[in-house]
Design an enzyme around this catalytic site. Sequence first.
Site, mmCIF file in Angstrom:
data_model
loop_
_atom_site.group_PDB
_atom_site.id
_atom_site.type_symbol
_atom_site.label_atom_id
_atom_site.label_comp_id
_atom_site.label_asym_id
_atom_site.label_seq_id
_atom_site.Cartn_x
_atom_site.Cartn_y
_atom_site.Cartn_z
ATOM 1 N N CYS A 16 0.860 -1.193 0.000
ATOM 2 C CA CYS A 16 0.000 0.000 0.000
ATOM 3 C C CYS A 16 0.887 1.231 0.000
ATOM 4 O O CYS A 16 1.973 1.216 0.576
ATOM 5 C CB CYS A 16 -0.865 0.040 1.264
ATOM 6 S SG CYS A 16 -2.167 -1.174 1.265
ATOM 7 N N LYS A 59 2.518 17.846 -4.150
ATOM 8 C CA LYS A 59 3.741 18.598 -3.853
ATOM 9 C C LYS A 59 4.980 17.794 -4.220
ATOM 10 O O LYS A 59 6.094 18.163 -3.846
ATOM 11 C CB LYS A 59 3.786 18.949 -2.363
ATOM 12 C CG LYS A 59 2.703 19.922 -1.911
ATOM 13 C CD LYS A 59 2.870 20.233 -0.421
ATOM 14 C CE LYS A 59 2.116 21.464 0.006
ATOM 15 N NZ LYS A 59 0.679 21.244 0.154
ATOM 16 N N GLU A 89 1.964 -3.660 -5.806
ATOM 17 C CA GLU A 89 0.870 -4.630 -5.783
ATOM 18 C C GLU A 89 -0.362 -4.036 -6.465
ATOM 19 O O GLU A 89 -0.644 -2.851 -6.334
ATOM 20 C CB GLU A 89 0.556 -4.958 -4.317
ATOM 21 C CG GLU A 89 -0.089 -6.300 -4.123
ATOM 22 C CD GLU A 89 -0.326 -6.582 -2.631
ATOM 23 O OE1 GLU A 89 0.624 -6.473 -1.836
ATOM 24 O OE2 GLU A 89 -1.477 -6.907 -2.287
#
Length: 468
Positions: free
Chosen positions: A323, A333, A357
């Site tokens: 993740c 930014k 993933e």
Amino acid sequence: MKVEMEDVDDSTLCDSVSSLVEGCRLPVHMKGTSDWPLAEIVSIKDLDGLKVYYVHYVDFNKRLDEWVTEQSLDTRKVHFPRKDAAPGTGVSTPKKVQIGSGISNSGQVSRPASPVSTNSELLNGNAVLAAALQKKINRKRKGPSLEGEDSQDGPPSQQSAATGGPRQSGSMVSHHDDIVTRMKNIEMIEIGPHRVRPWYFAPYPQEMVHLACIYICEFCLKYRKSRKCLERHLIKCNLRHPPGNEIYRKDNISFFEIDGRKNKVYAQNLCLLAKLFLDHKTLYYDTDPFLFYVMTVFDHRGFHIVGYFSKEKESTEDYNVACILTLPPYQRKGYGKLLIEFSYELSKFEGKTGSPEKPLSDLGLLSYRSYWAQTILEILLSAKPIGENEKAQITINEICELTSIKKEDVISTLQNLNLINYYKGQYIITLSKEIIQQHYKAMETRQIRIDSKALHWTPKDWGKRAKW
Ligand SMILES: [Zn+2]
């Protein structure tokens, strides 16, 4: 009055909101815009006699889902759910619906503020990829659900039963739970100096849900019900940086490596916070098999979390990221690219190629596509010809070795950029002036880069260990 339409058999003209049920689809006024895109009613509730409707805009990301009142509903054309349809399947398979009242067509409503449509980087095929990805995202992910993620002060098994989160069983997810997890349940969070409105459901314990705001310690990520409670916590909490080892520091940017087994409570609270902004079906409450790389910016008060990525200690499929998230106050930014760049830097140190993933989120996919394009163009532009009057030569494998980007991602990027041509029996890469100009312009915005000399890290061979 009920009028049967010939071509759309389950649509009805309806002038009354009282007939609306969950699963109905109708044009809804999207807050902050003048658009009335097609939306599905996910839930209806009664607030002191006032009915409010939780709607999902069919062609938009779930982060735009919201509560609306009756005034936002165009009840002149309602598409009722089919009785035989399986619950909760409406989102992934939108049906074509004719909509009245000046709305042209269900698929064509665009919203200027949508981050996908405003992205103007030198990529093509994004829309197609994004659509394909959305399909993947809608498929259920495998793995255990976030059982007991709600406990922050001890192992999940000791507290989960008492706190009563919506997904306690971890095995079968009922229709009701499915609706619950489709809806945002946290109004607002405060973390450090930032107040942020969450995008998605996260399984915080029941007593935290529907508070006006949840207060999160920006260093240890524990959450509290009120600012007073957090202030009490801050007196005791002496962390001024994430736990774990600081493995990178350059200017004010640091990376900390956190072992999901050694710092379980922190890792779980990080997952919980991240879930507010990641639309994954499930989370791994079992953080043991993961390492977490938290990026911070430093000032006189401490090291402030900007974003993170998780990584399996051992990946059989060469995933180098599980993740990945930049917290909303720090988005747009360049920090997202920095996280990605860092993940590939780790892969370079490991001497292998890696890939994130799947499925990626819509925003994640855009960042990756852009990162791959910039990184590969950088390599191509620096390739030197061997002799005079020769063209520079480089193989796909060499690009992989230099960047640690997995071969299939290199190839898909070259294809997306339309760089590959077949000429006189061989493949050649042609870089047009336009592509080169766009590239240099894009690189001007990437001021912060990862400096491999600032990374102090030795990869561990987790496979050799009996247990993590
Ligand atoms: Zn704390």
